[in-house]
Design an enzyme around this catalytic site. Structure first.
Site: not given
Ligand code: GLU
Length: 465
Positions: A239-240
């Site tokens: 994820s980010k």
């Protein structure tokens, strides 16, 4: 039967690097078998789907060279068809109308939870033949078999067995008329004659419902391959938090599309211990049998390494073309003479890991004048070396031709005349013409930089004796 695969992204954000890997596997599998790769945009969720995200998906696939053979189909354009198919299932008794209101459903869910039962639909409408008085709004639900098993022989997960009793009578068309993912995906994969569904294993739990729907539609389900997700270095879903996750972010960071494809292919698939593959080799060797069962861990250093290998292997003229937009973005002039830019690139290519880095390394070649780094200047552009530098400059100015051999001759003559070793002269010259102490071989640099700029920079940097 010829192989047909598909990539079916929901356009609800930038295309994720993990999703595009399943697109890559679908593409490679289709190409390997001489089949077709279909692109389908799953945009039934009007609120979350955006045109911008569709553009991002198309641009990402285009950048990576994952050319689709059919599509893009858009589910939003097929809504009437899904509703008609759902009505046909109702007519055949495989689906039914559910008139329960949201409030009733919520109250029953709460009661189930309170009694320690699973809060699934209690099948109130399953045997109803007419609506309760005054009700018109209704959803369509699938009549899931109450017993038996649904077995999926997955290419990656092997045999997975689901008990039908564990599944609920799930909705196929909501009361607002919008068909749901599980239903649309089956209608489409069936109509589009998809033979192999290769997708993330987050969708494995939906698969028994989809298989049951295929059977209800009188169709044979396709084969399935549920590929493990990509995880971050901390084993959490990528994820980010772990850095850039969108495909185009990697383009903008200066990665080569073929390097990204190569890296992603190896993330969860292997062919012996080979690391670097041409596109043709990927297509030739790809098989579902060699897709790993455990999740791939995203490793930015390895991606960088792969990119570095591709930068080294890409012919300089092609690399120059790829570099041009990065020069522009770095605010550097893009030389009209591409052949010269290719020469610039040739001197630096083995040093840069990304195009962004390469653009930075090119800076001293491209700008009119440079300012030497003050620390390097203080150390190397000393009064003591000034006479040798002045001498060298004169010899360079007088050279009948300008090439690396002639330039080397001028250096040798200057070194002999001043009793210096190469480093004592090359380093000051390097600082004067490149601004720093690290660069490709000095003769090569001067050759490519050209006589005019070399002489001007030497003059500008000349220490006062
Ligand atoms: N549209 C779904 C998603 O983006 C994938 C559907 C599928 O591959 O079956 O999650």
């Amino acid at each position: 039967m010829s192989v047909r695969t598909r990539f079916a992204p929901s356009p609800t954000g930038a295309l994720h690097i993990g999703s595009v890997r399943t697109a890559l596997f679908s593409y490679l599998f289709a190409r390997h078998h001489g089949g077709a790769f279909v692109l389908r945009i799953e945009d039934t969720d009007r609120e979350r789907s955006t045109a911008e995200s569709v553009r991002d998906i198309l641009e990402s696939l285009g950048w990576l060279g994952l050319a689709w053979d059919e599509g893009p189909y858009h589910q939003s354009e097929r809504m009437a068809l899904y509703r008609a198919r759902a009505e046909a299932l109702v007519a055949a008794g495989a689906a039914y109308r559910c008139w329960c209101t949201p409030e009733e459903l919520e109250a029953r869910r709460q009661a189930a939870r309170a009694a320690g039962r699973r809060p699934i639909y209690d099948r109130t409408c399953r045997e109803r033949t007419a609506p309760p008085a005054g009700r018109t709004d209704h959803a369509l639900r699938f009549r899931t078999p109450l017993a038996g098993e649904t077995v999926i022989d997955d290419h990656v997960k092997d045999r997975v067995v689901f008990q039908n009793a564990e599944l609920d009578d799930f909705i196929i068309v909501r009361s607002d008329g919008v068909p749901v993912y599980n239903f649309c995906v089956v209608v489409d994969d069936h109509d589009m004659r998809i033979t192999h569904v290769i997708r993330g294993d987050d969708l494995l739990a939906s698969t028994p419902r989809q298989v049951l729907l295929y059977r209800a539609l009188g169709a044979t389900p396709p084969e399935f391959a549920h590929v493990p997700q990509i995880l971050g270095p901390d084993k959490d879903r990528l994820s980010k938090r772990h850095g850039a996750t969108s495909v185009l972010a990697y383009r903008d960071m200066g990665y080569l599309p073929d390097a990204v494809v190569n890296y992603l292919a190896r993330l969860g698939w292997s062919h012996g211990d080979q690391e670097l593959f041409s596109r043709e080799e990927l297509i030739a060797h790809f098989s579902l049998e060699n897709v790993g069962k455990s999740a791939g861990i995203f490793n930015p250093e390895k991606l960088e390494w792969v990119n570095f290998q591709y930068m080294k292997a890409t012919p300089a003229p092609a690399l120059a073309d790829l570099l041009a937009p990065f020069l522009e973005r770095a605010g550097l002039p893009v030389p009209a003479d591409r052949a010269w830019l290719a020469r610039v690139v040739e001197t630096l290519r083995e040093r840069a890991k990304t195009l962004v880095e390469l653009a930075e390394f090119c800076r001293f070649y491209l700008v009119d004048a440079i300012t030497p780094d003050p620390t390097a200047a203080a150390r190397h552009l000393t009064a003591a070396v000034a006479p040798a530098l002045a001498d060298l400059r004169q010899r360079l100015a007088a050279l009948p031709r300008w090439d690396a051999t002639a330039i080397e001759g001028a250096f040798q003559a200057t070194l002999a005349a001043h009793g210096l070793k190469l480093g004592a002269l090359a380093q000051p010259v390097r600082v004067a013409v490149t601004g720093g102490t690290v660069s490709p071989g000095i003769y090569e640099v001067l050759d490519v930089l050209g006589r005019e700029r070399t002489l001007a920079r030497l003059a500008a940097a000349m220490p006062r004796p």
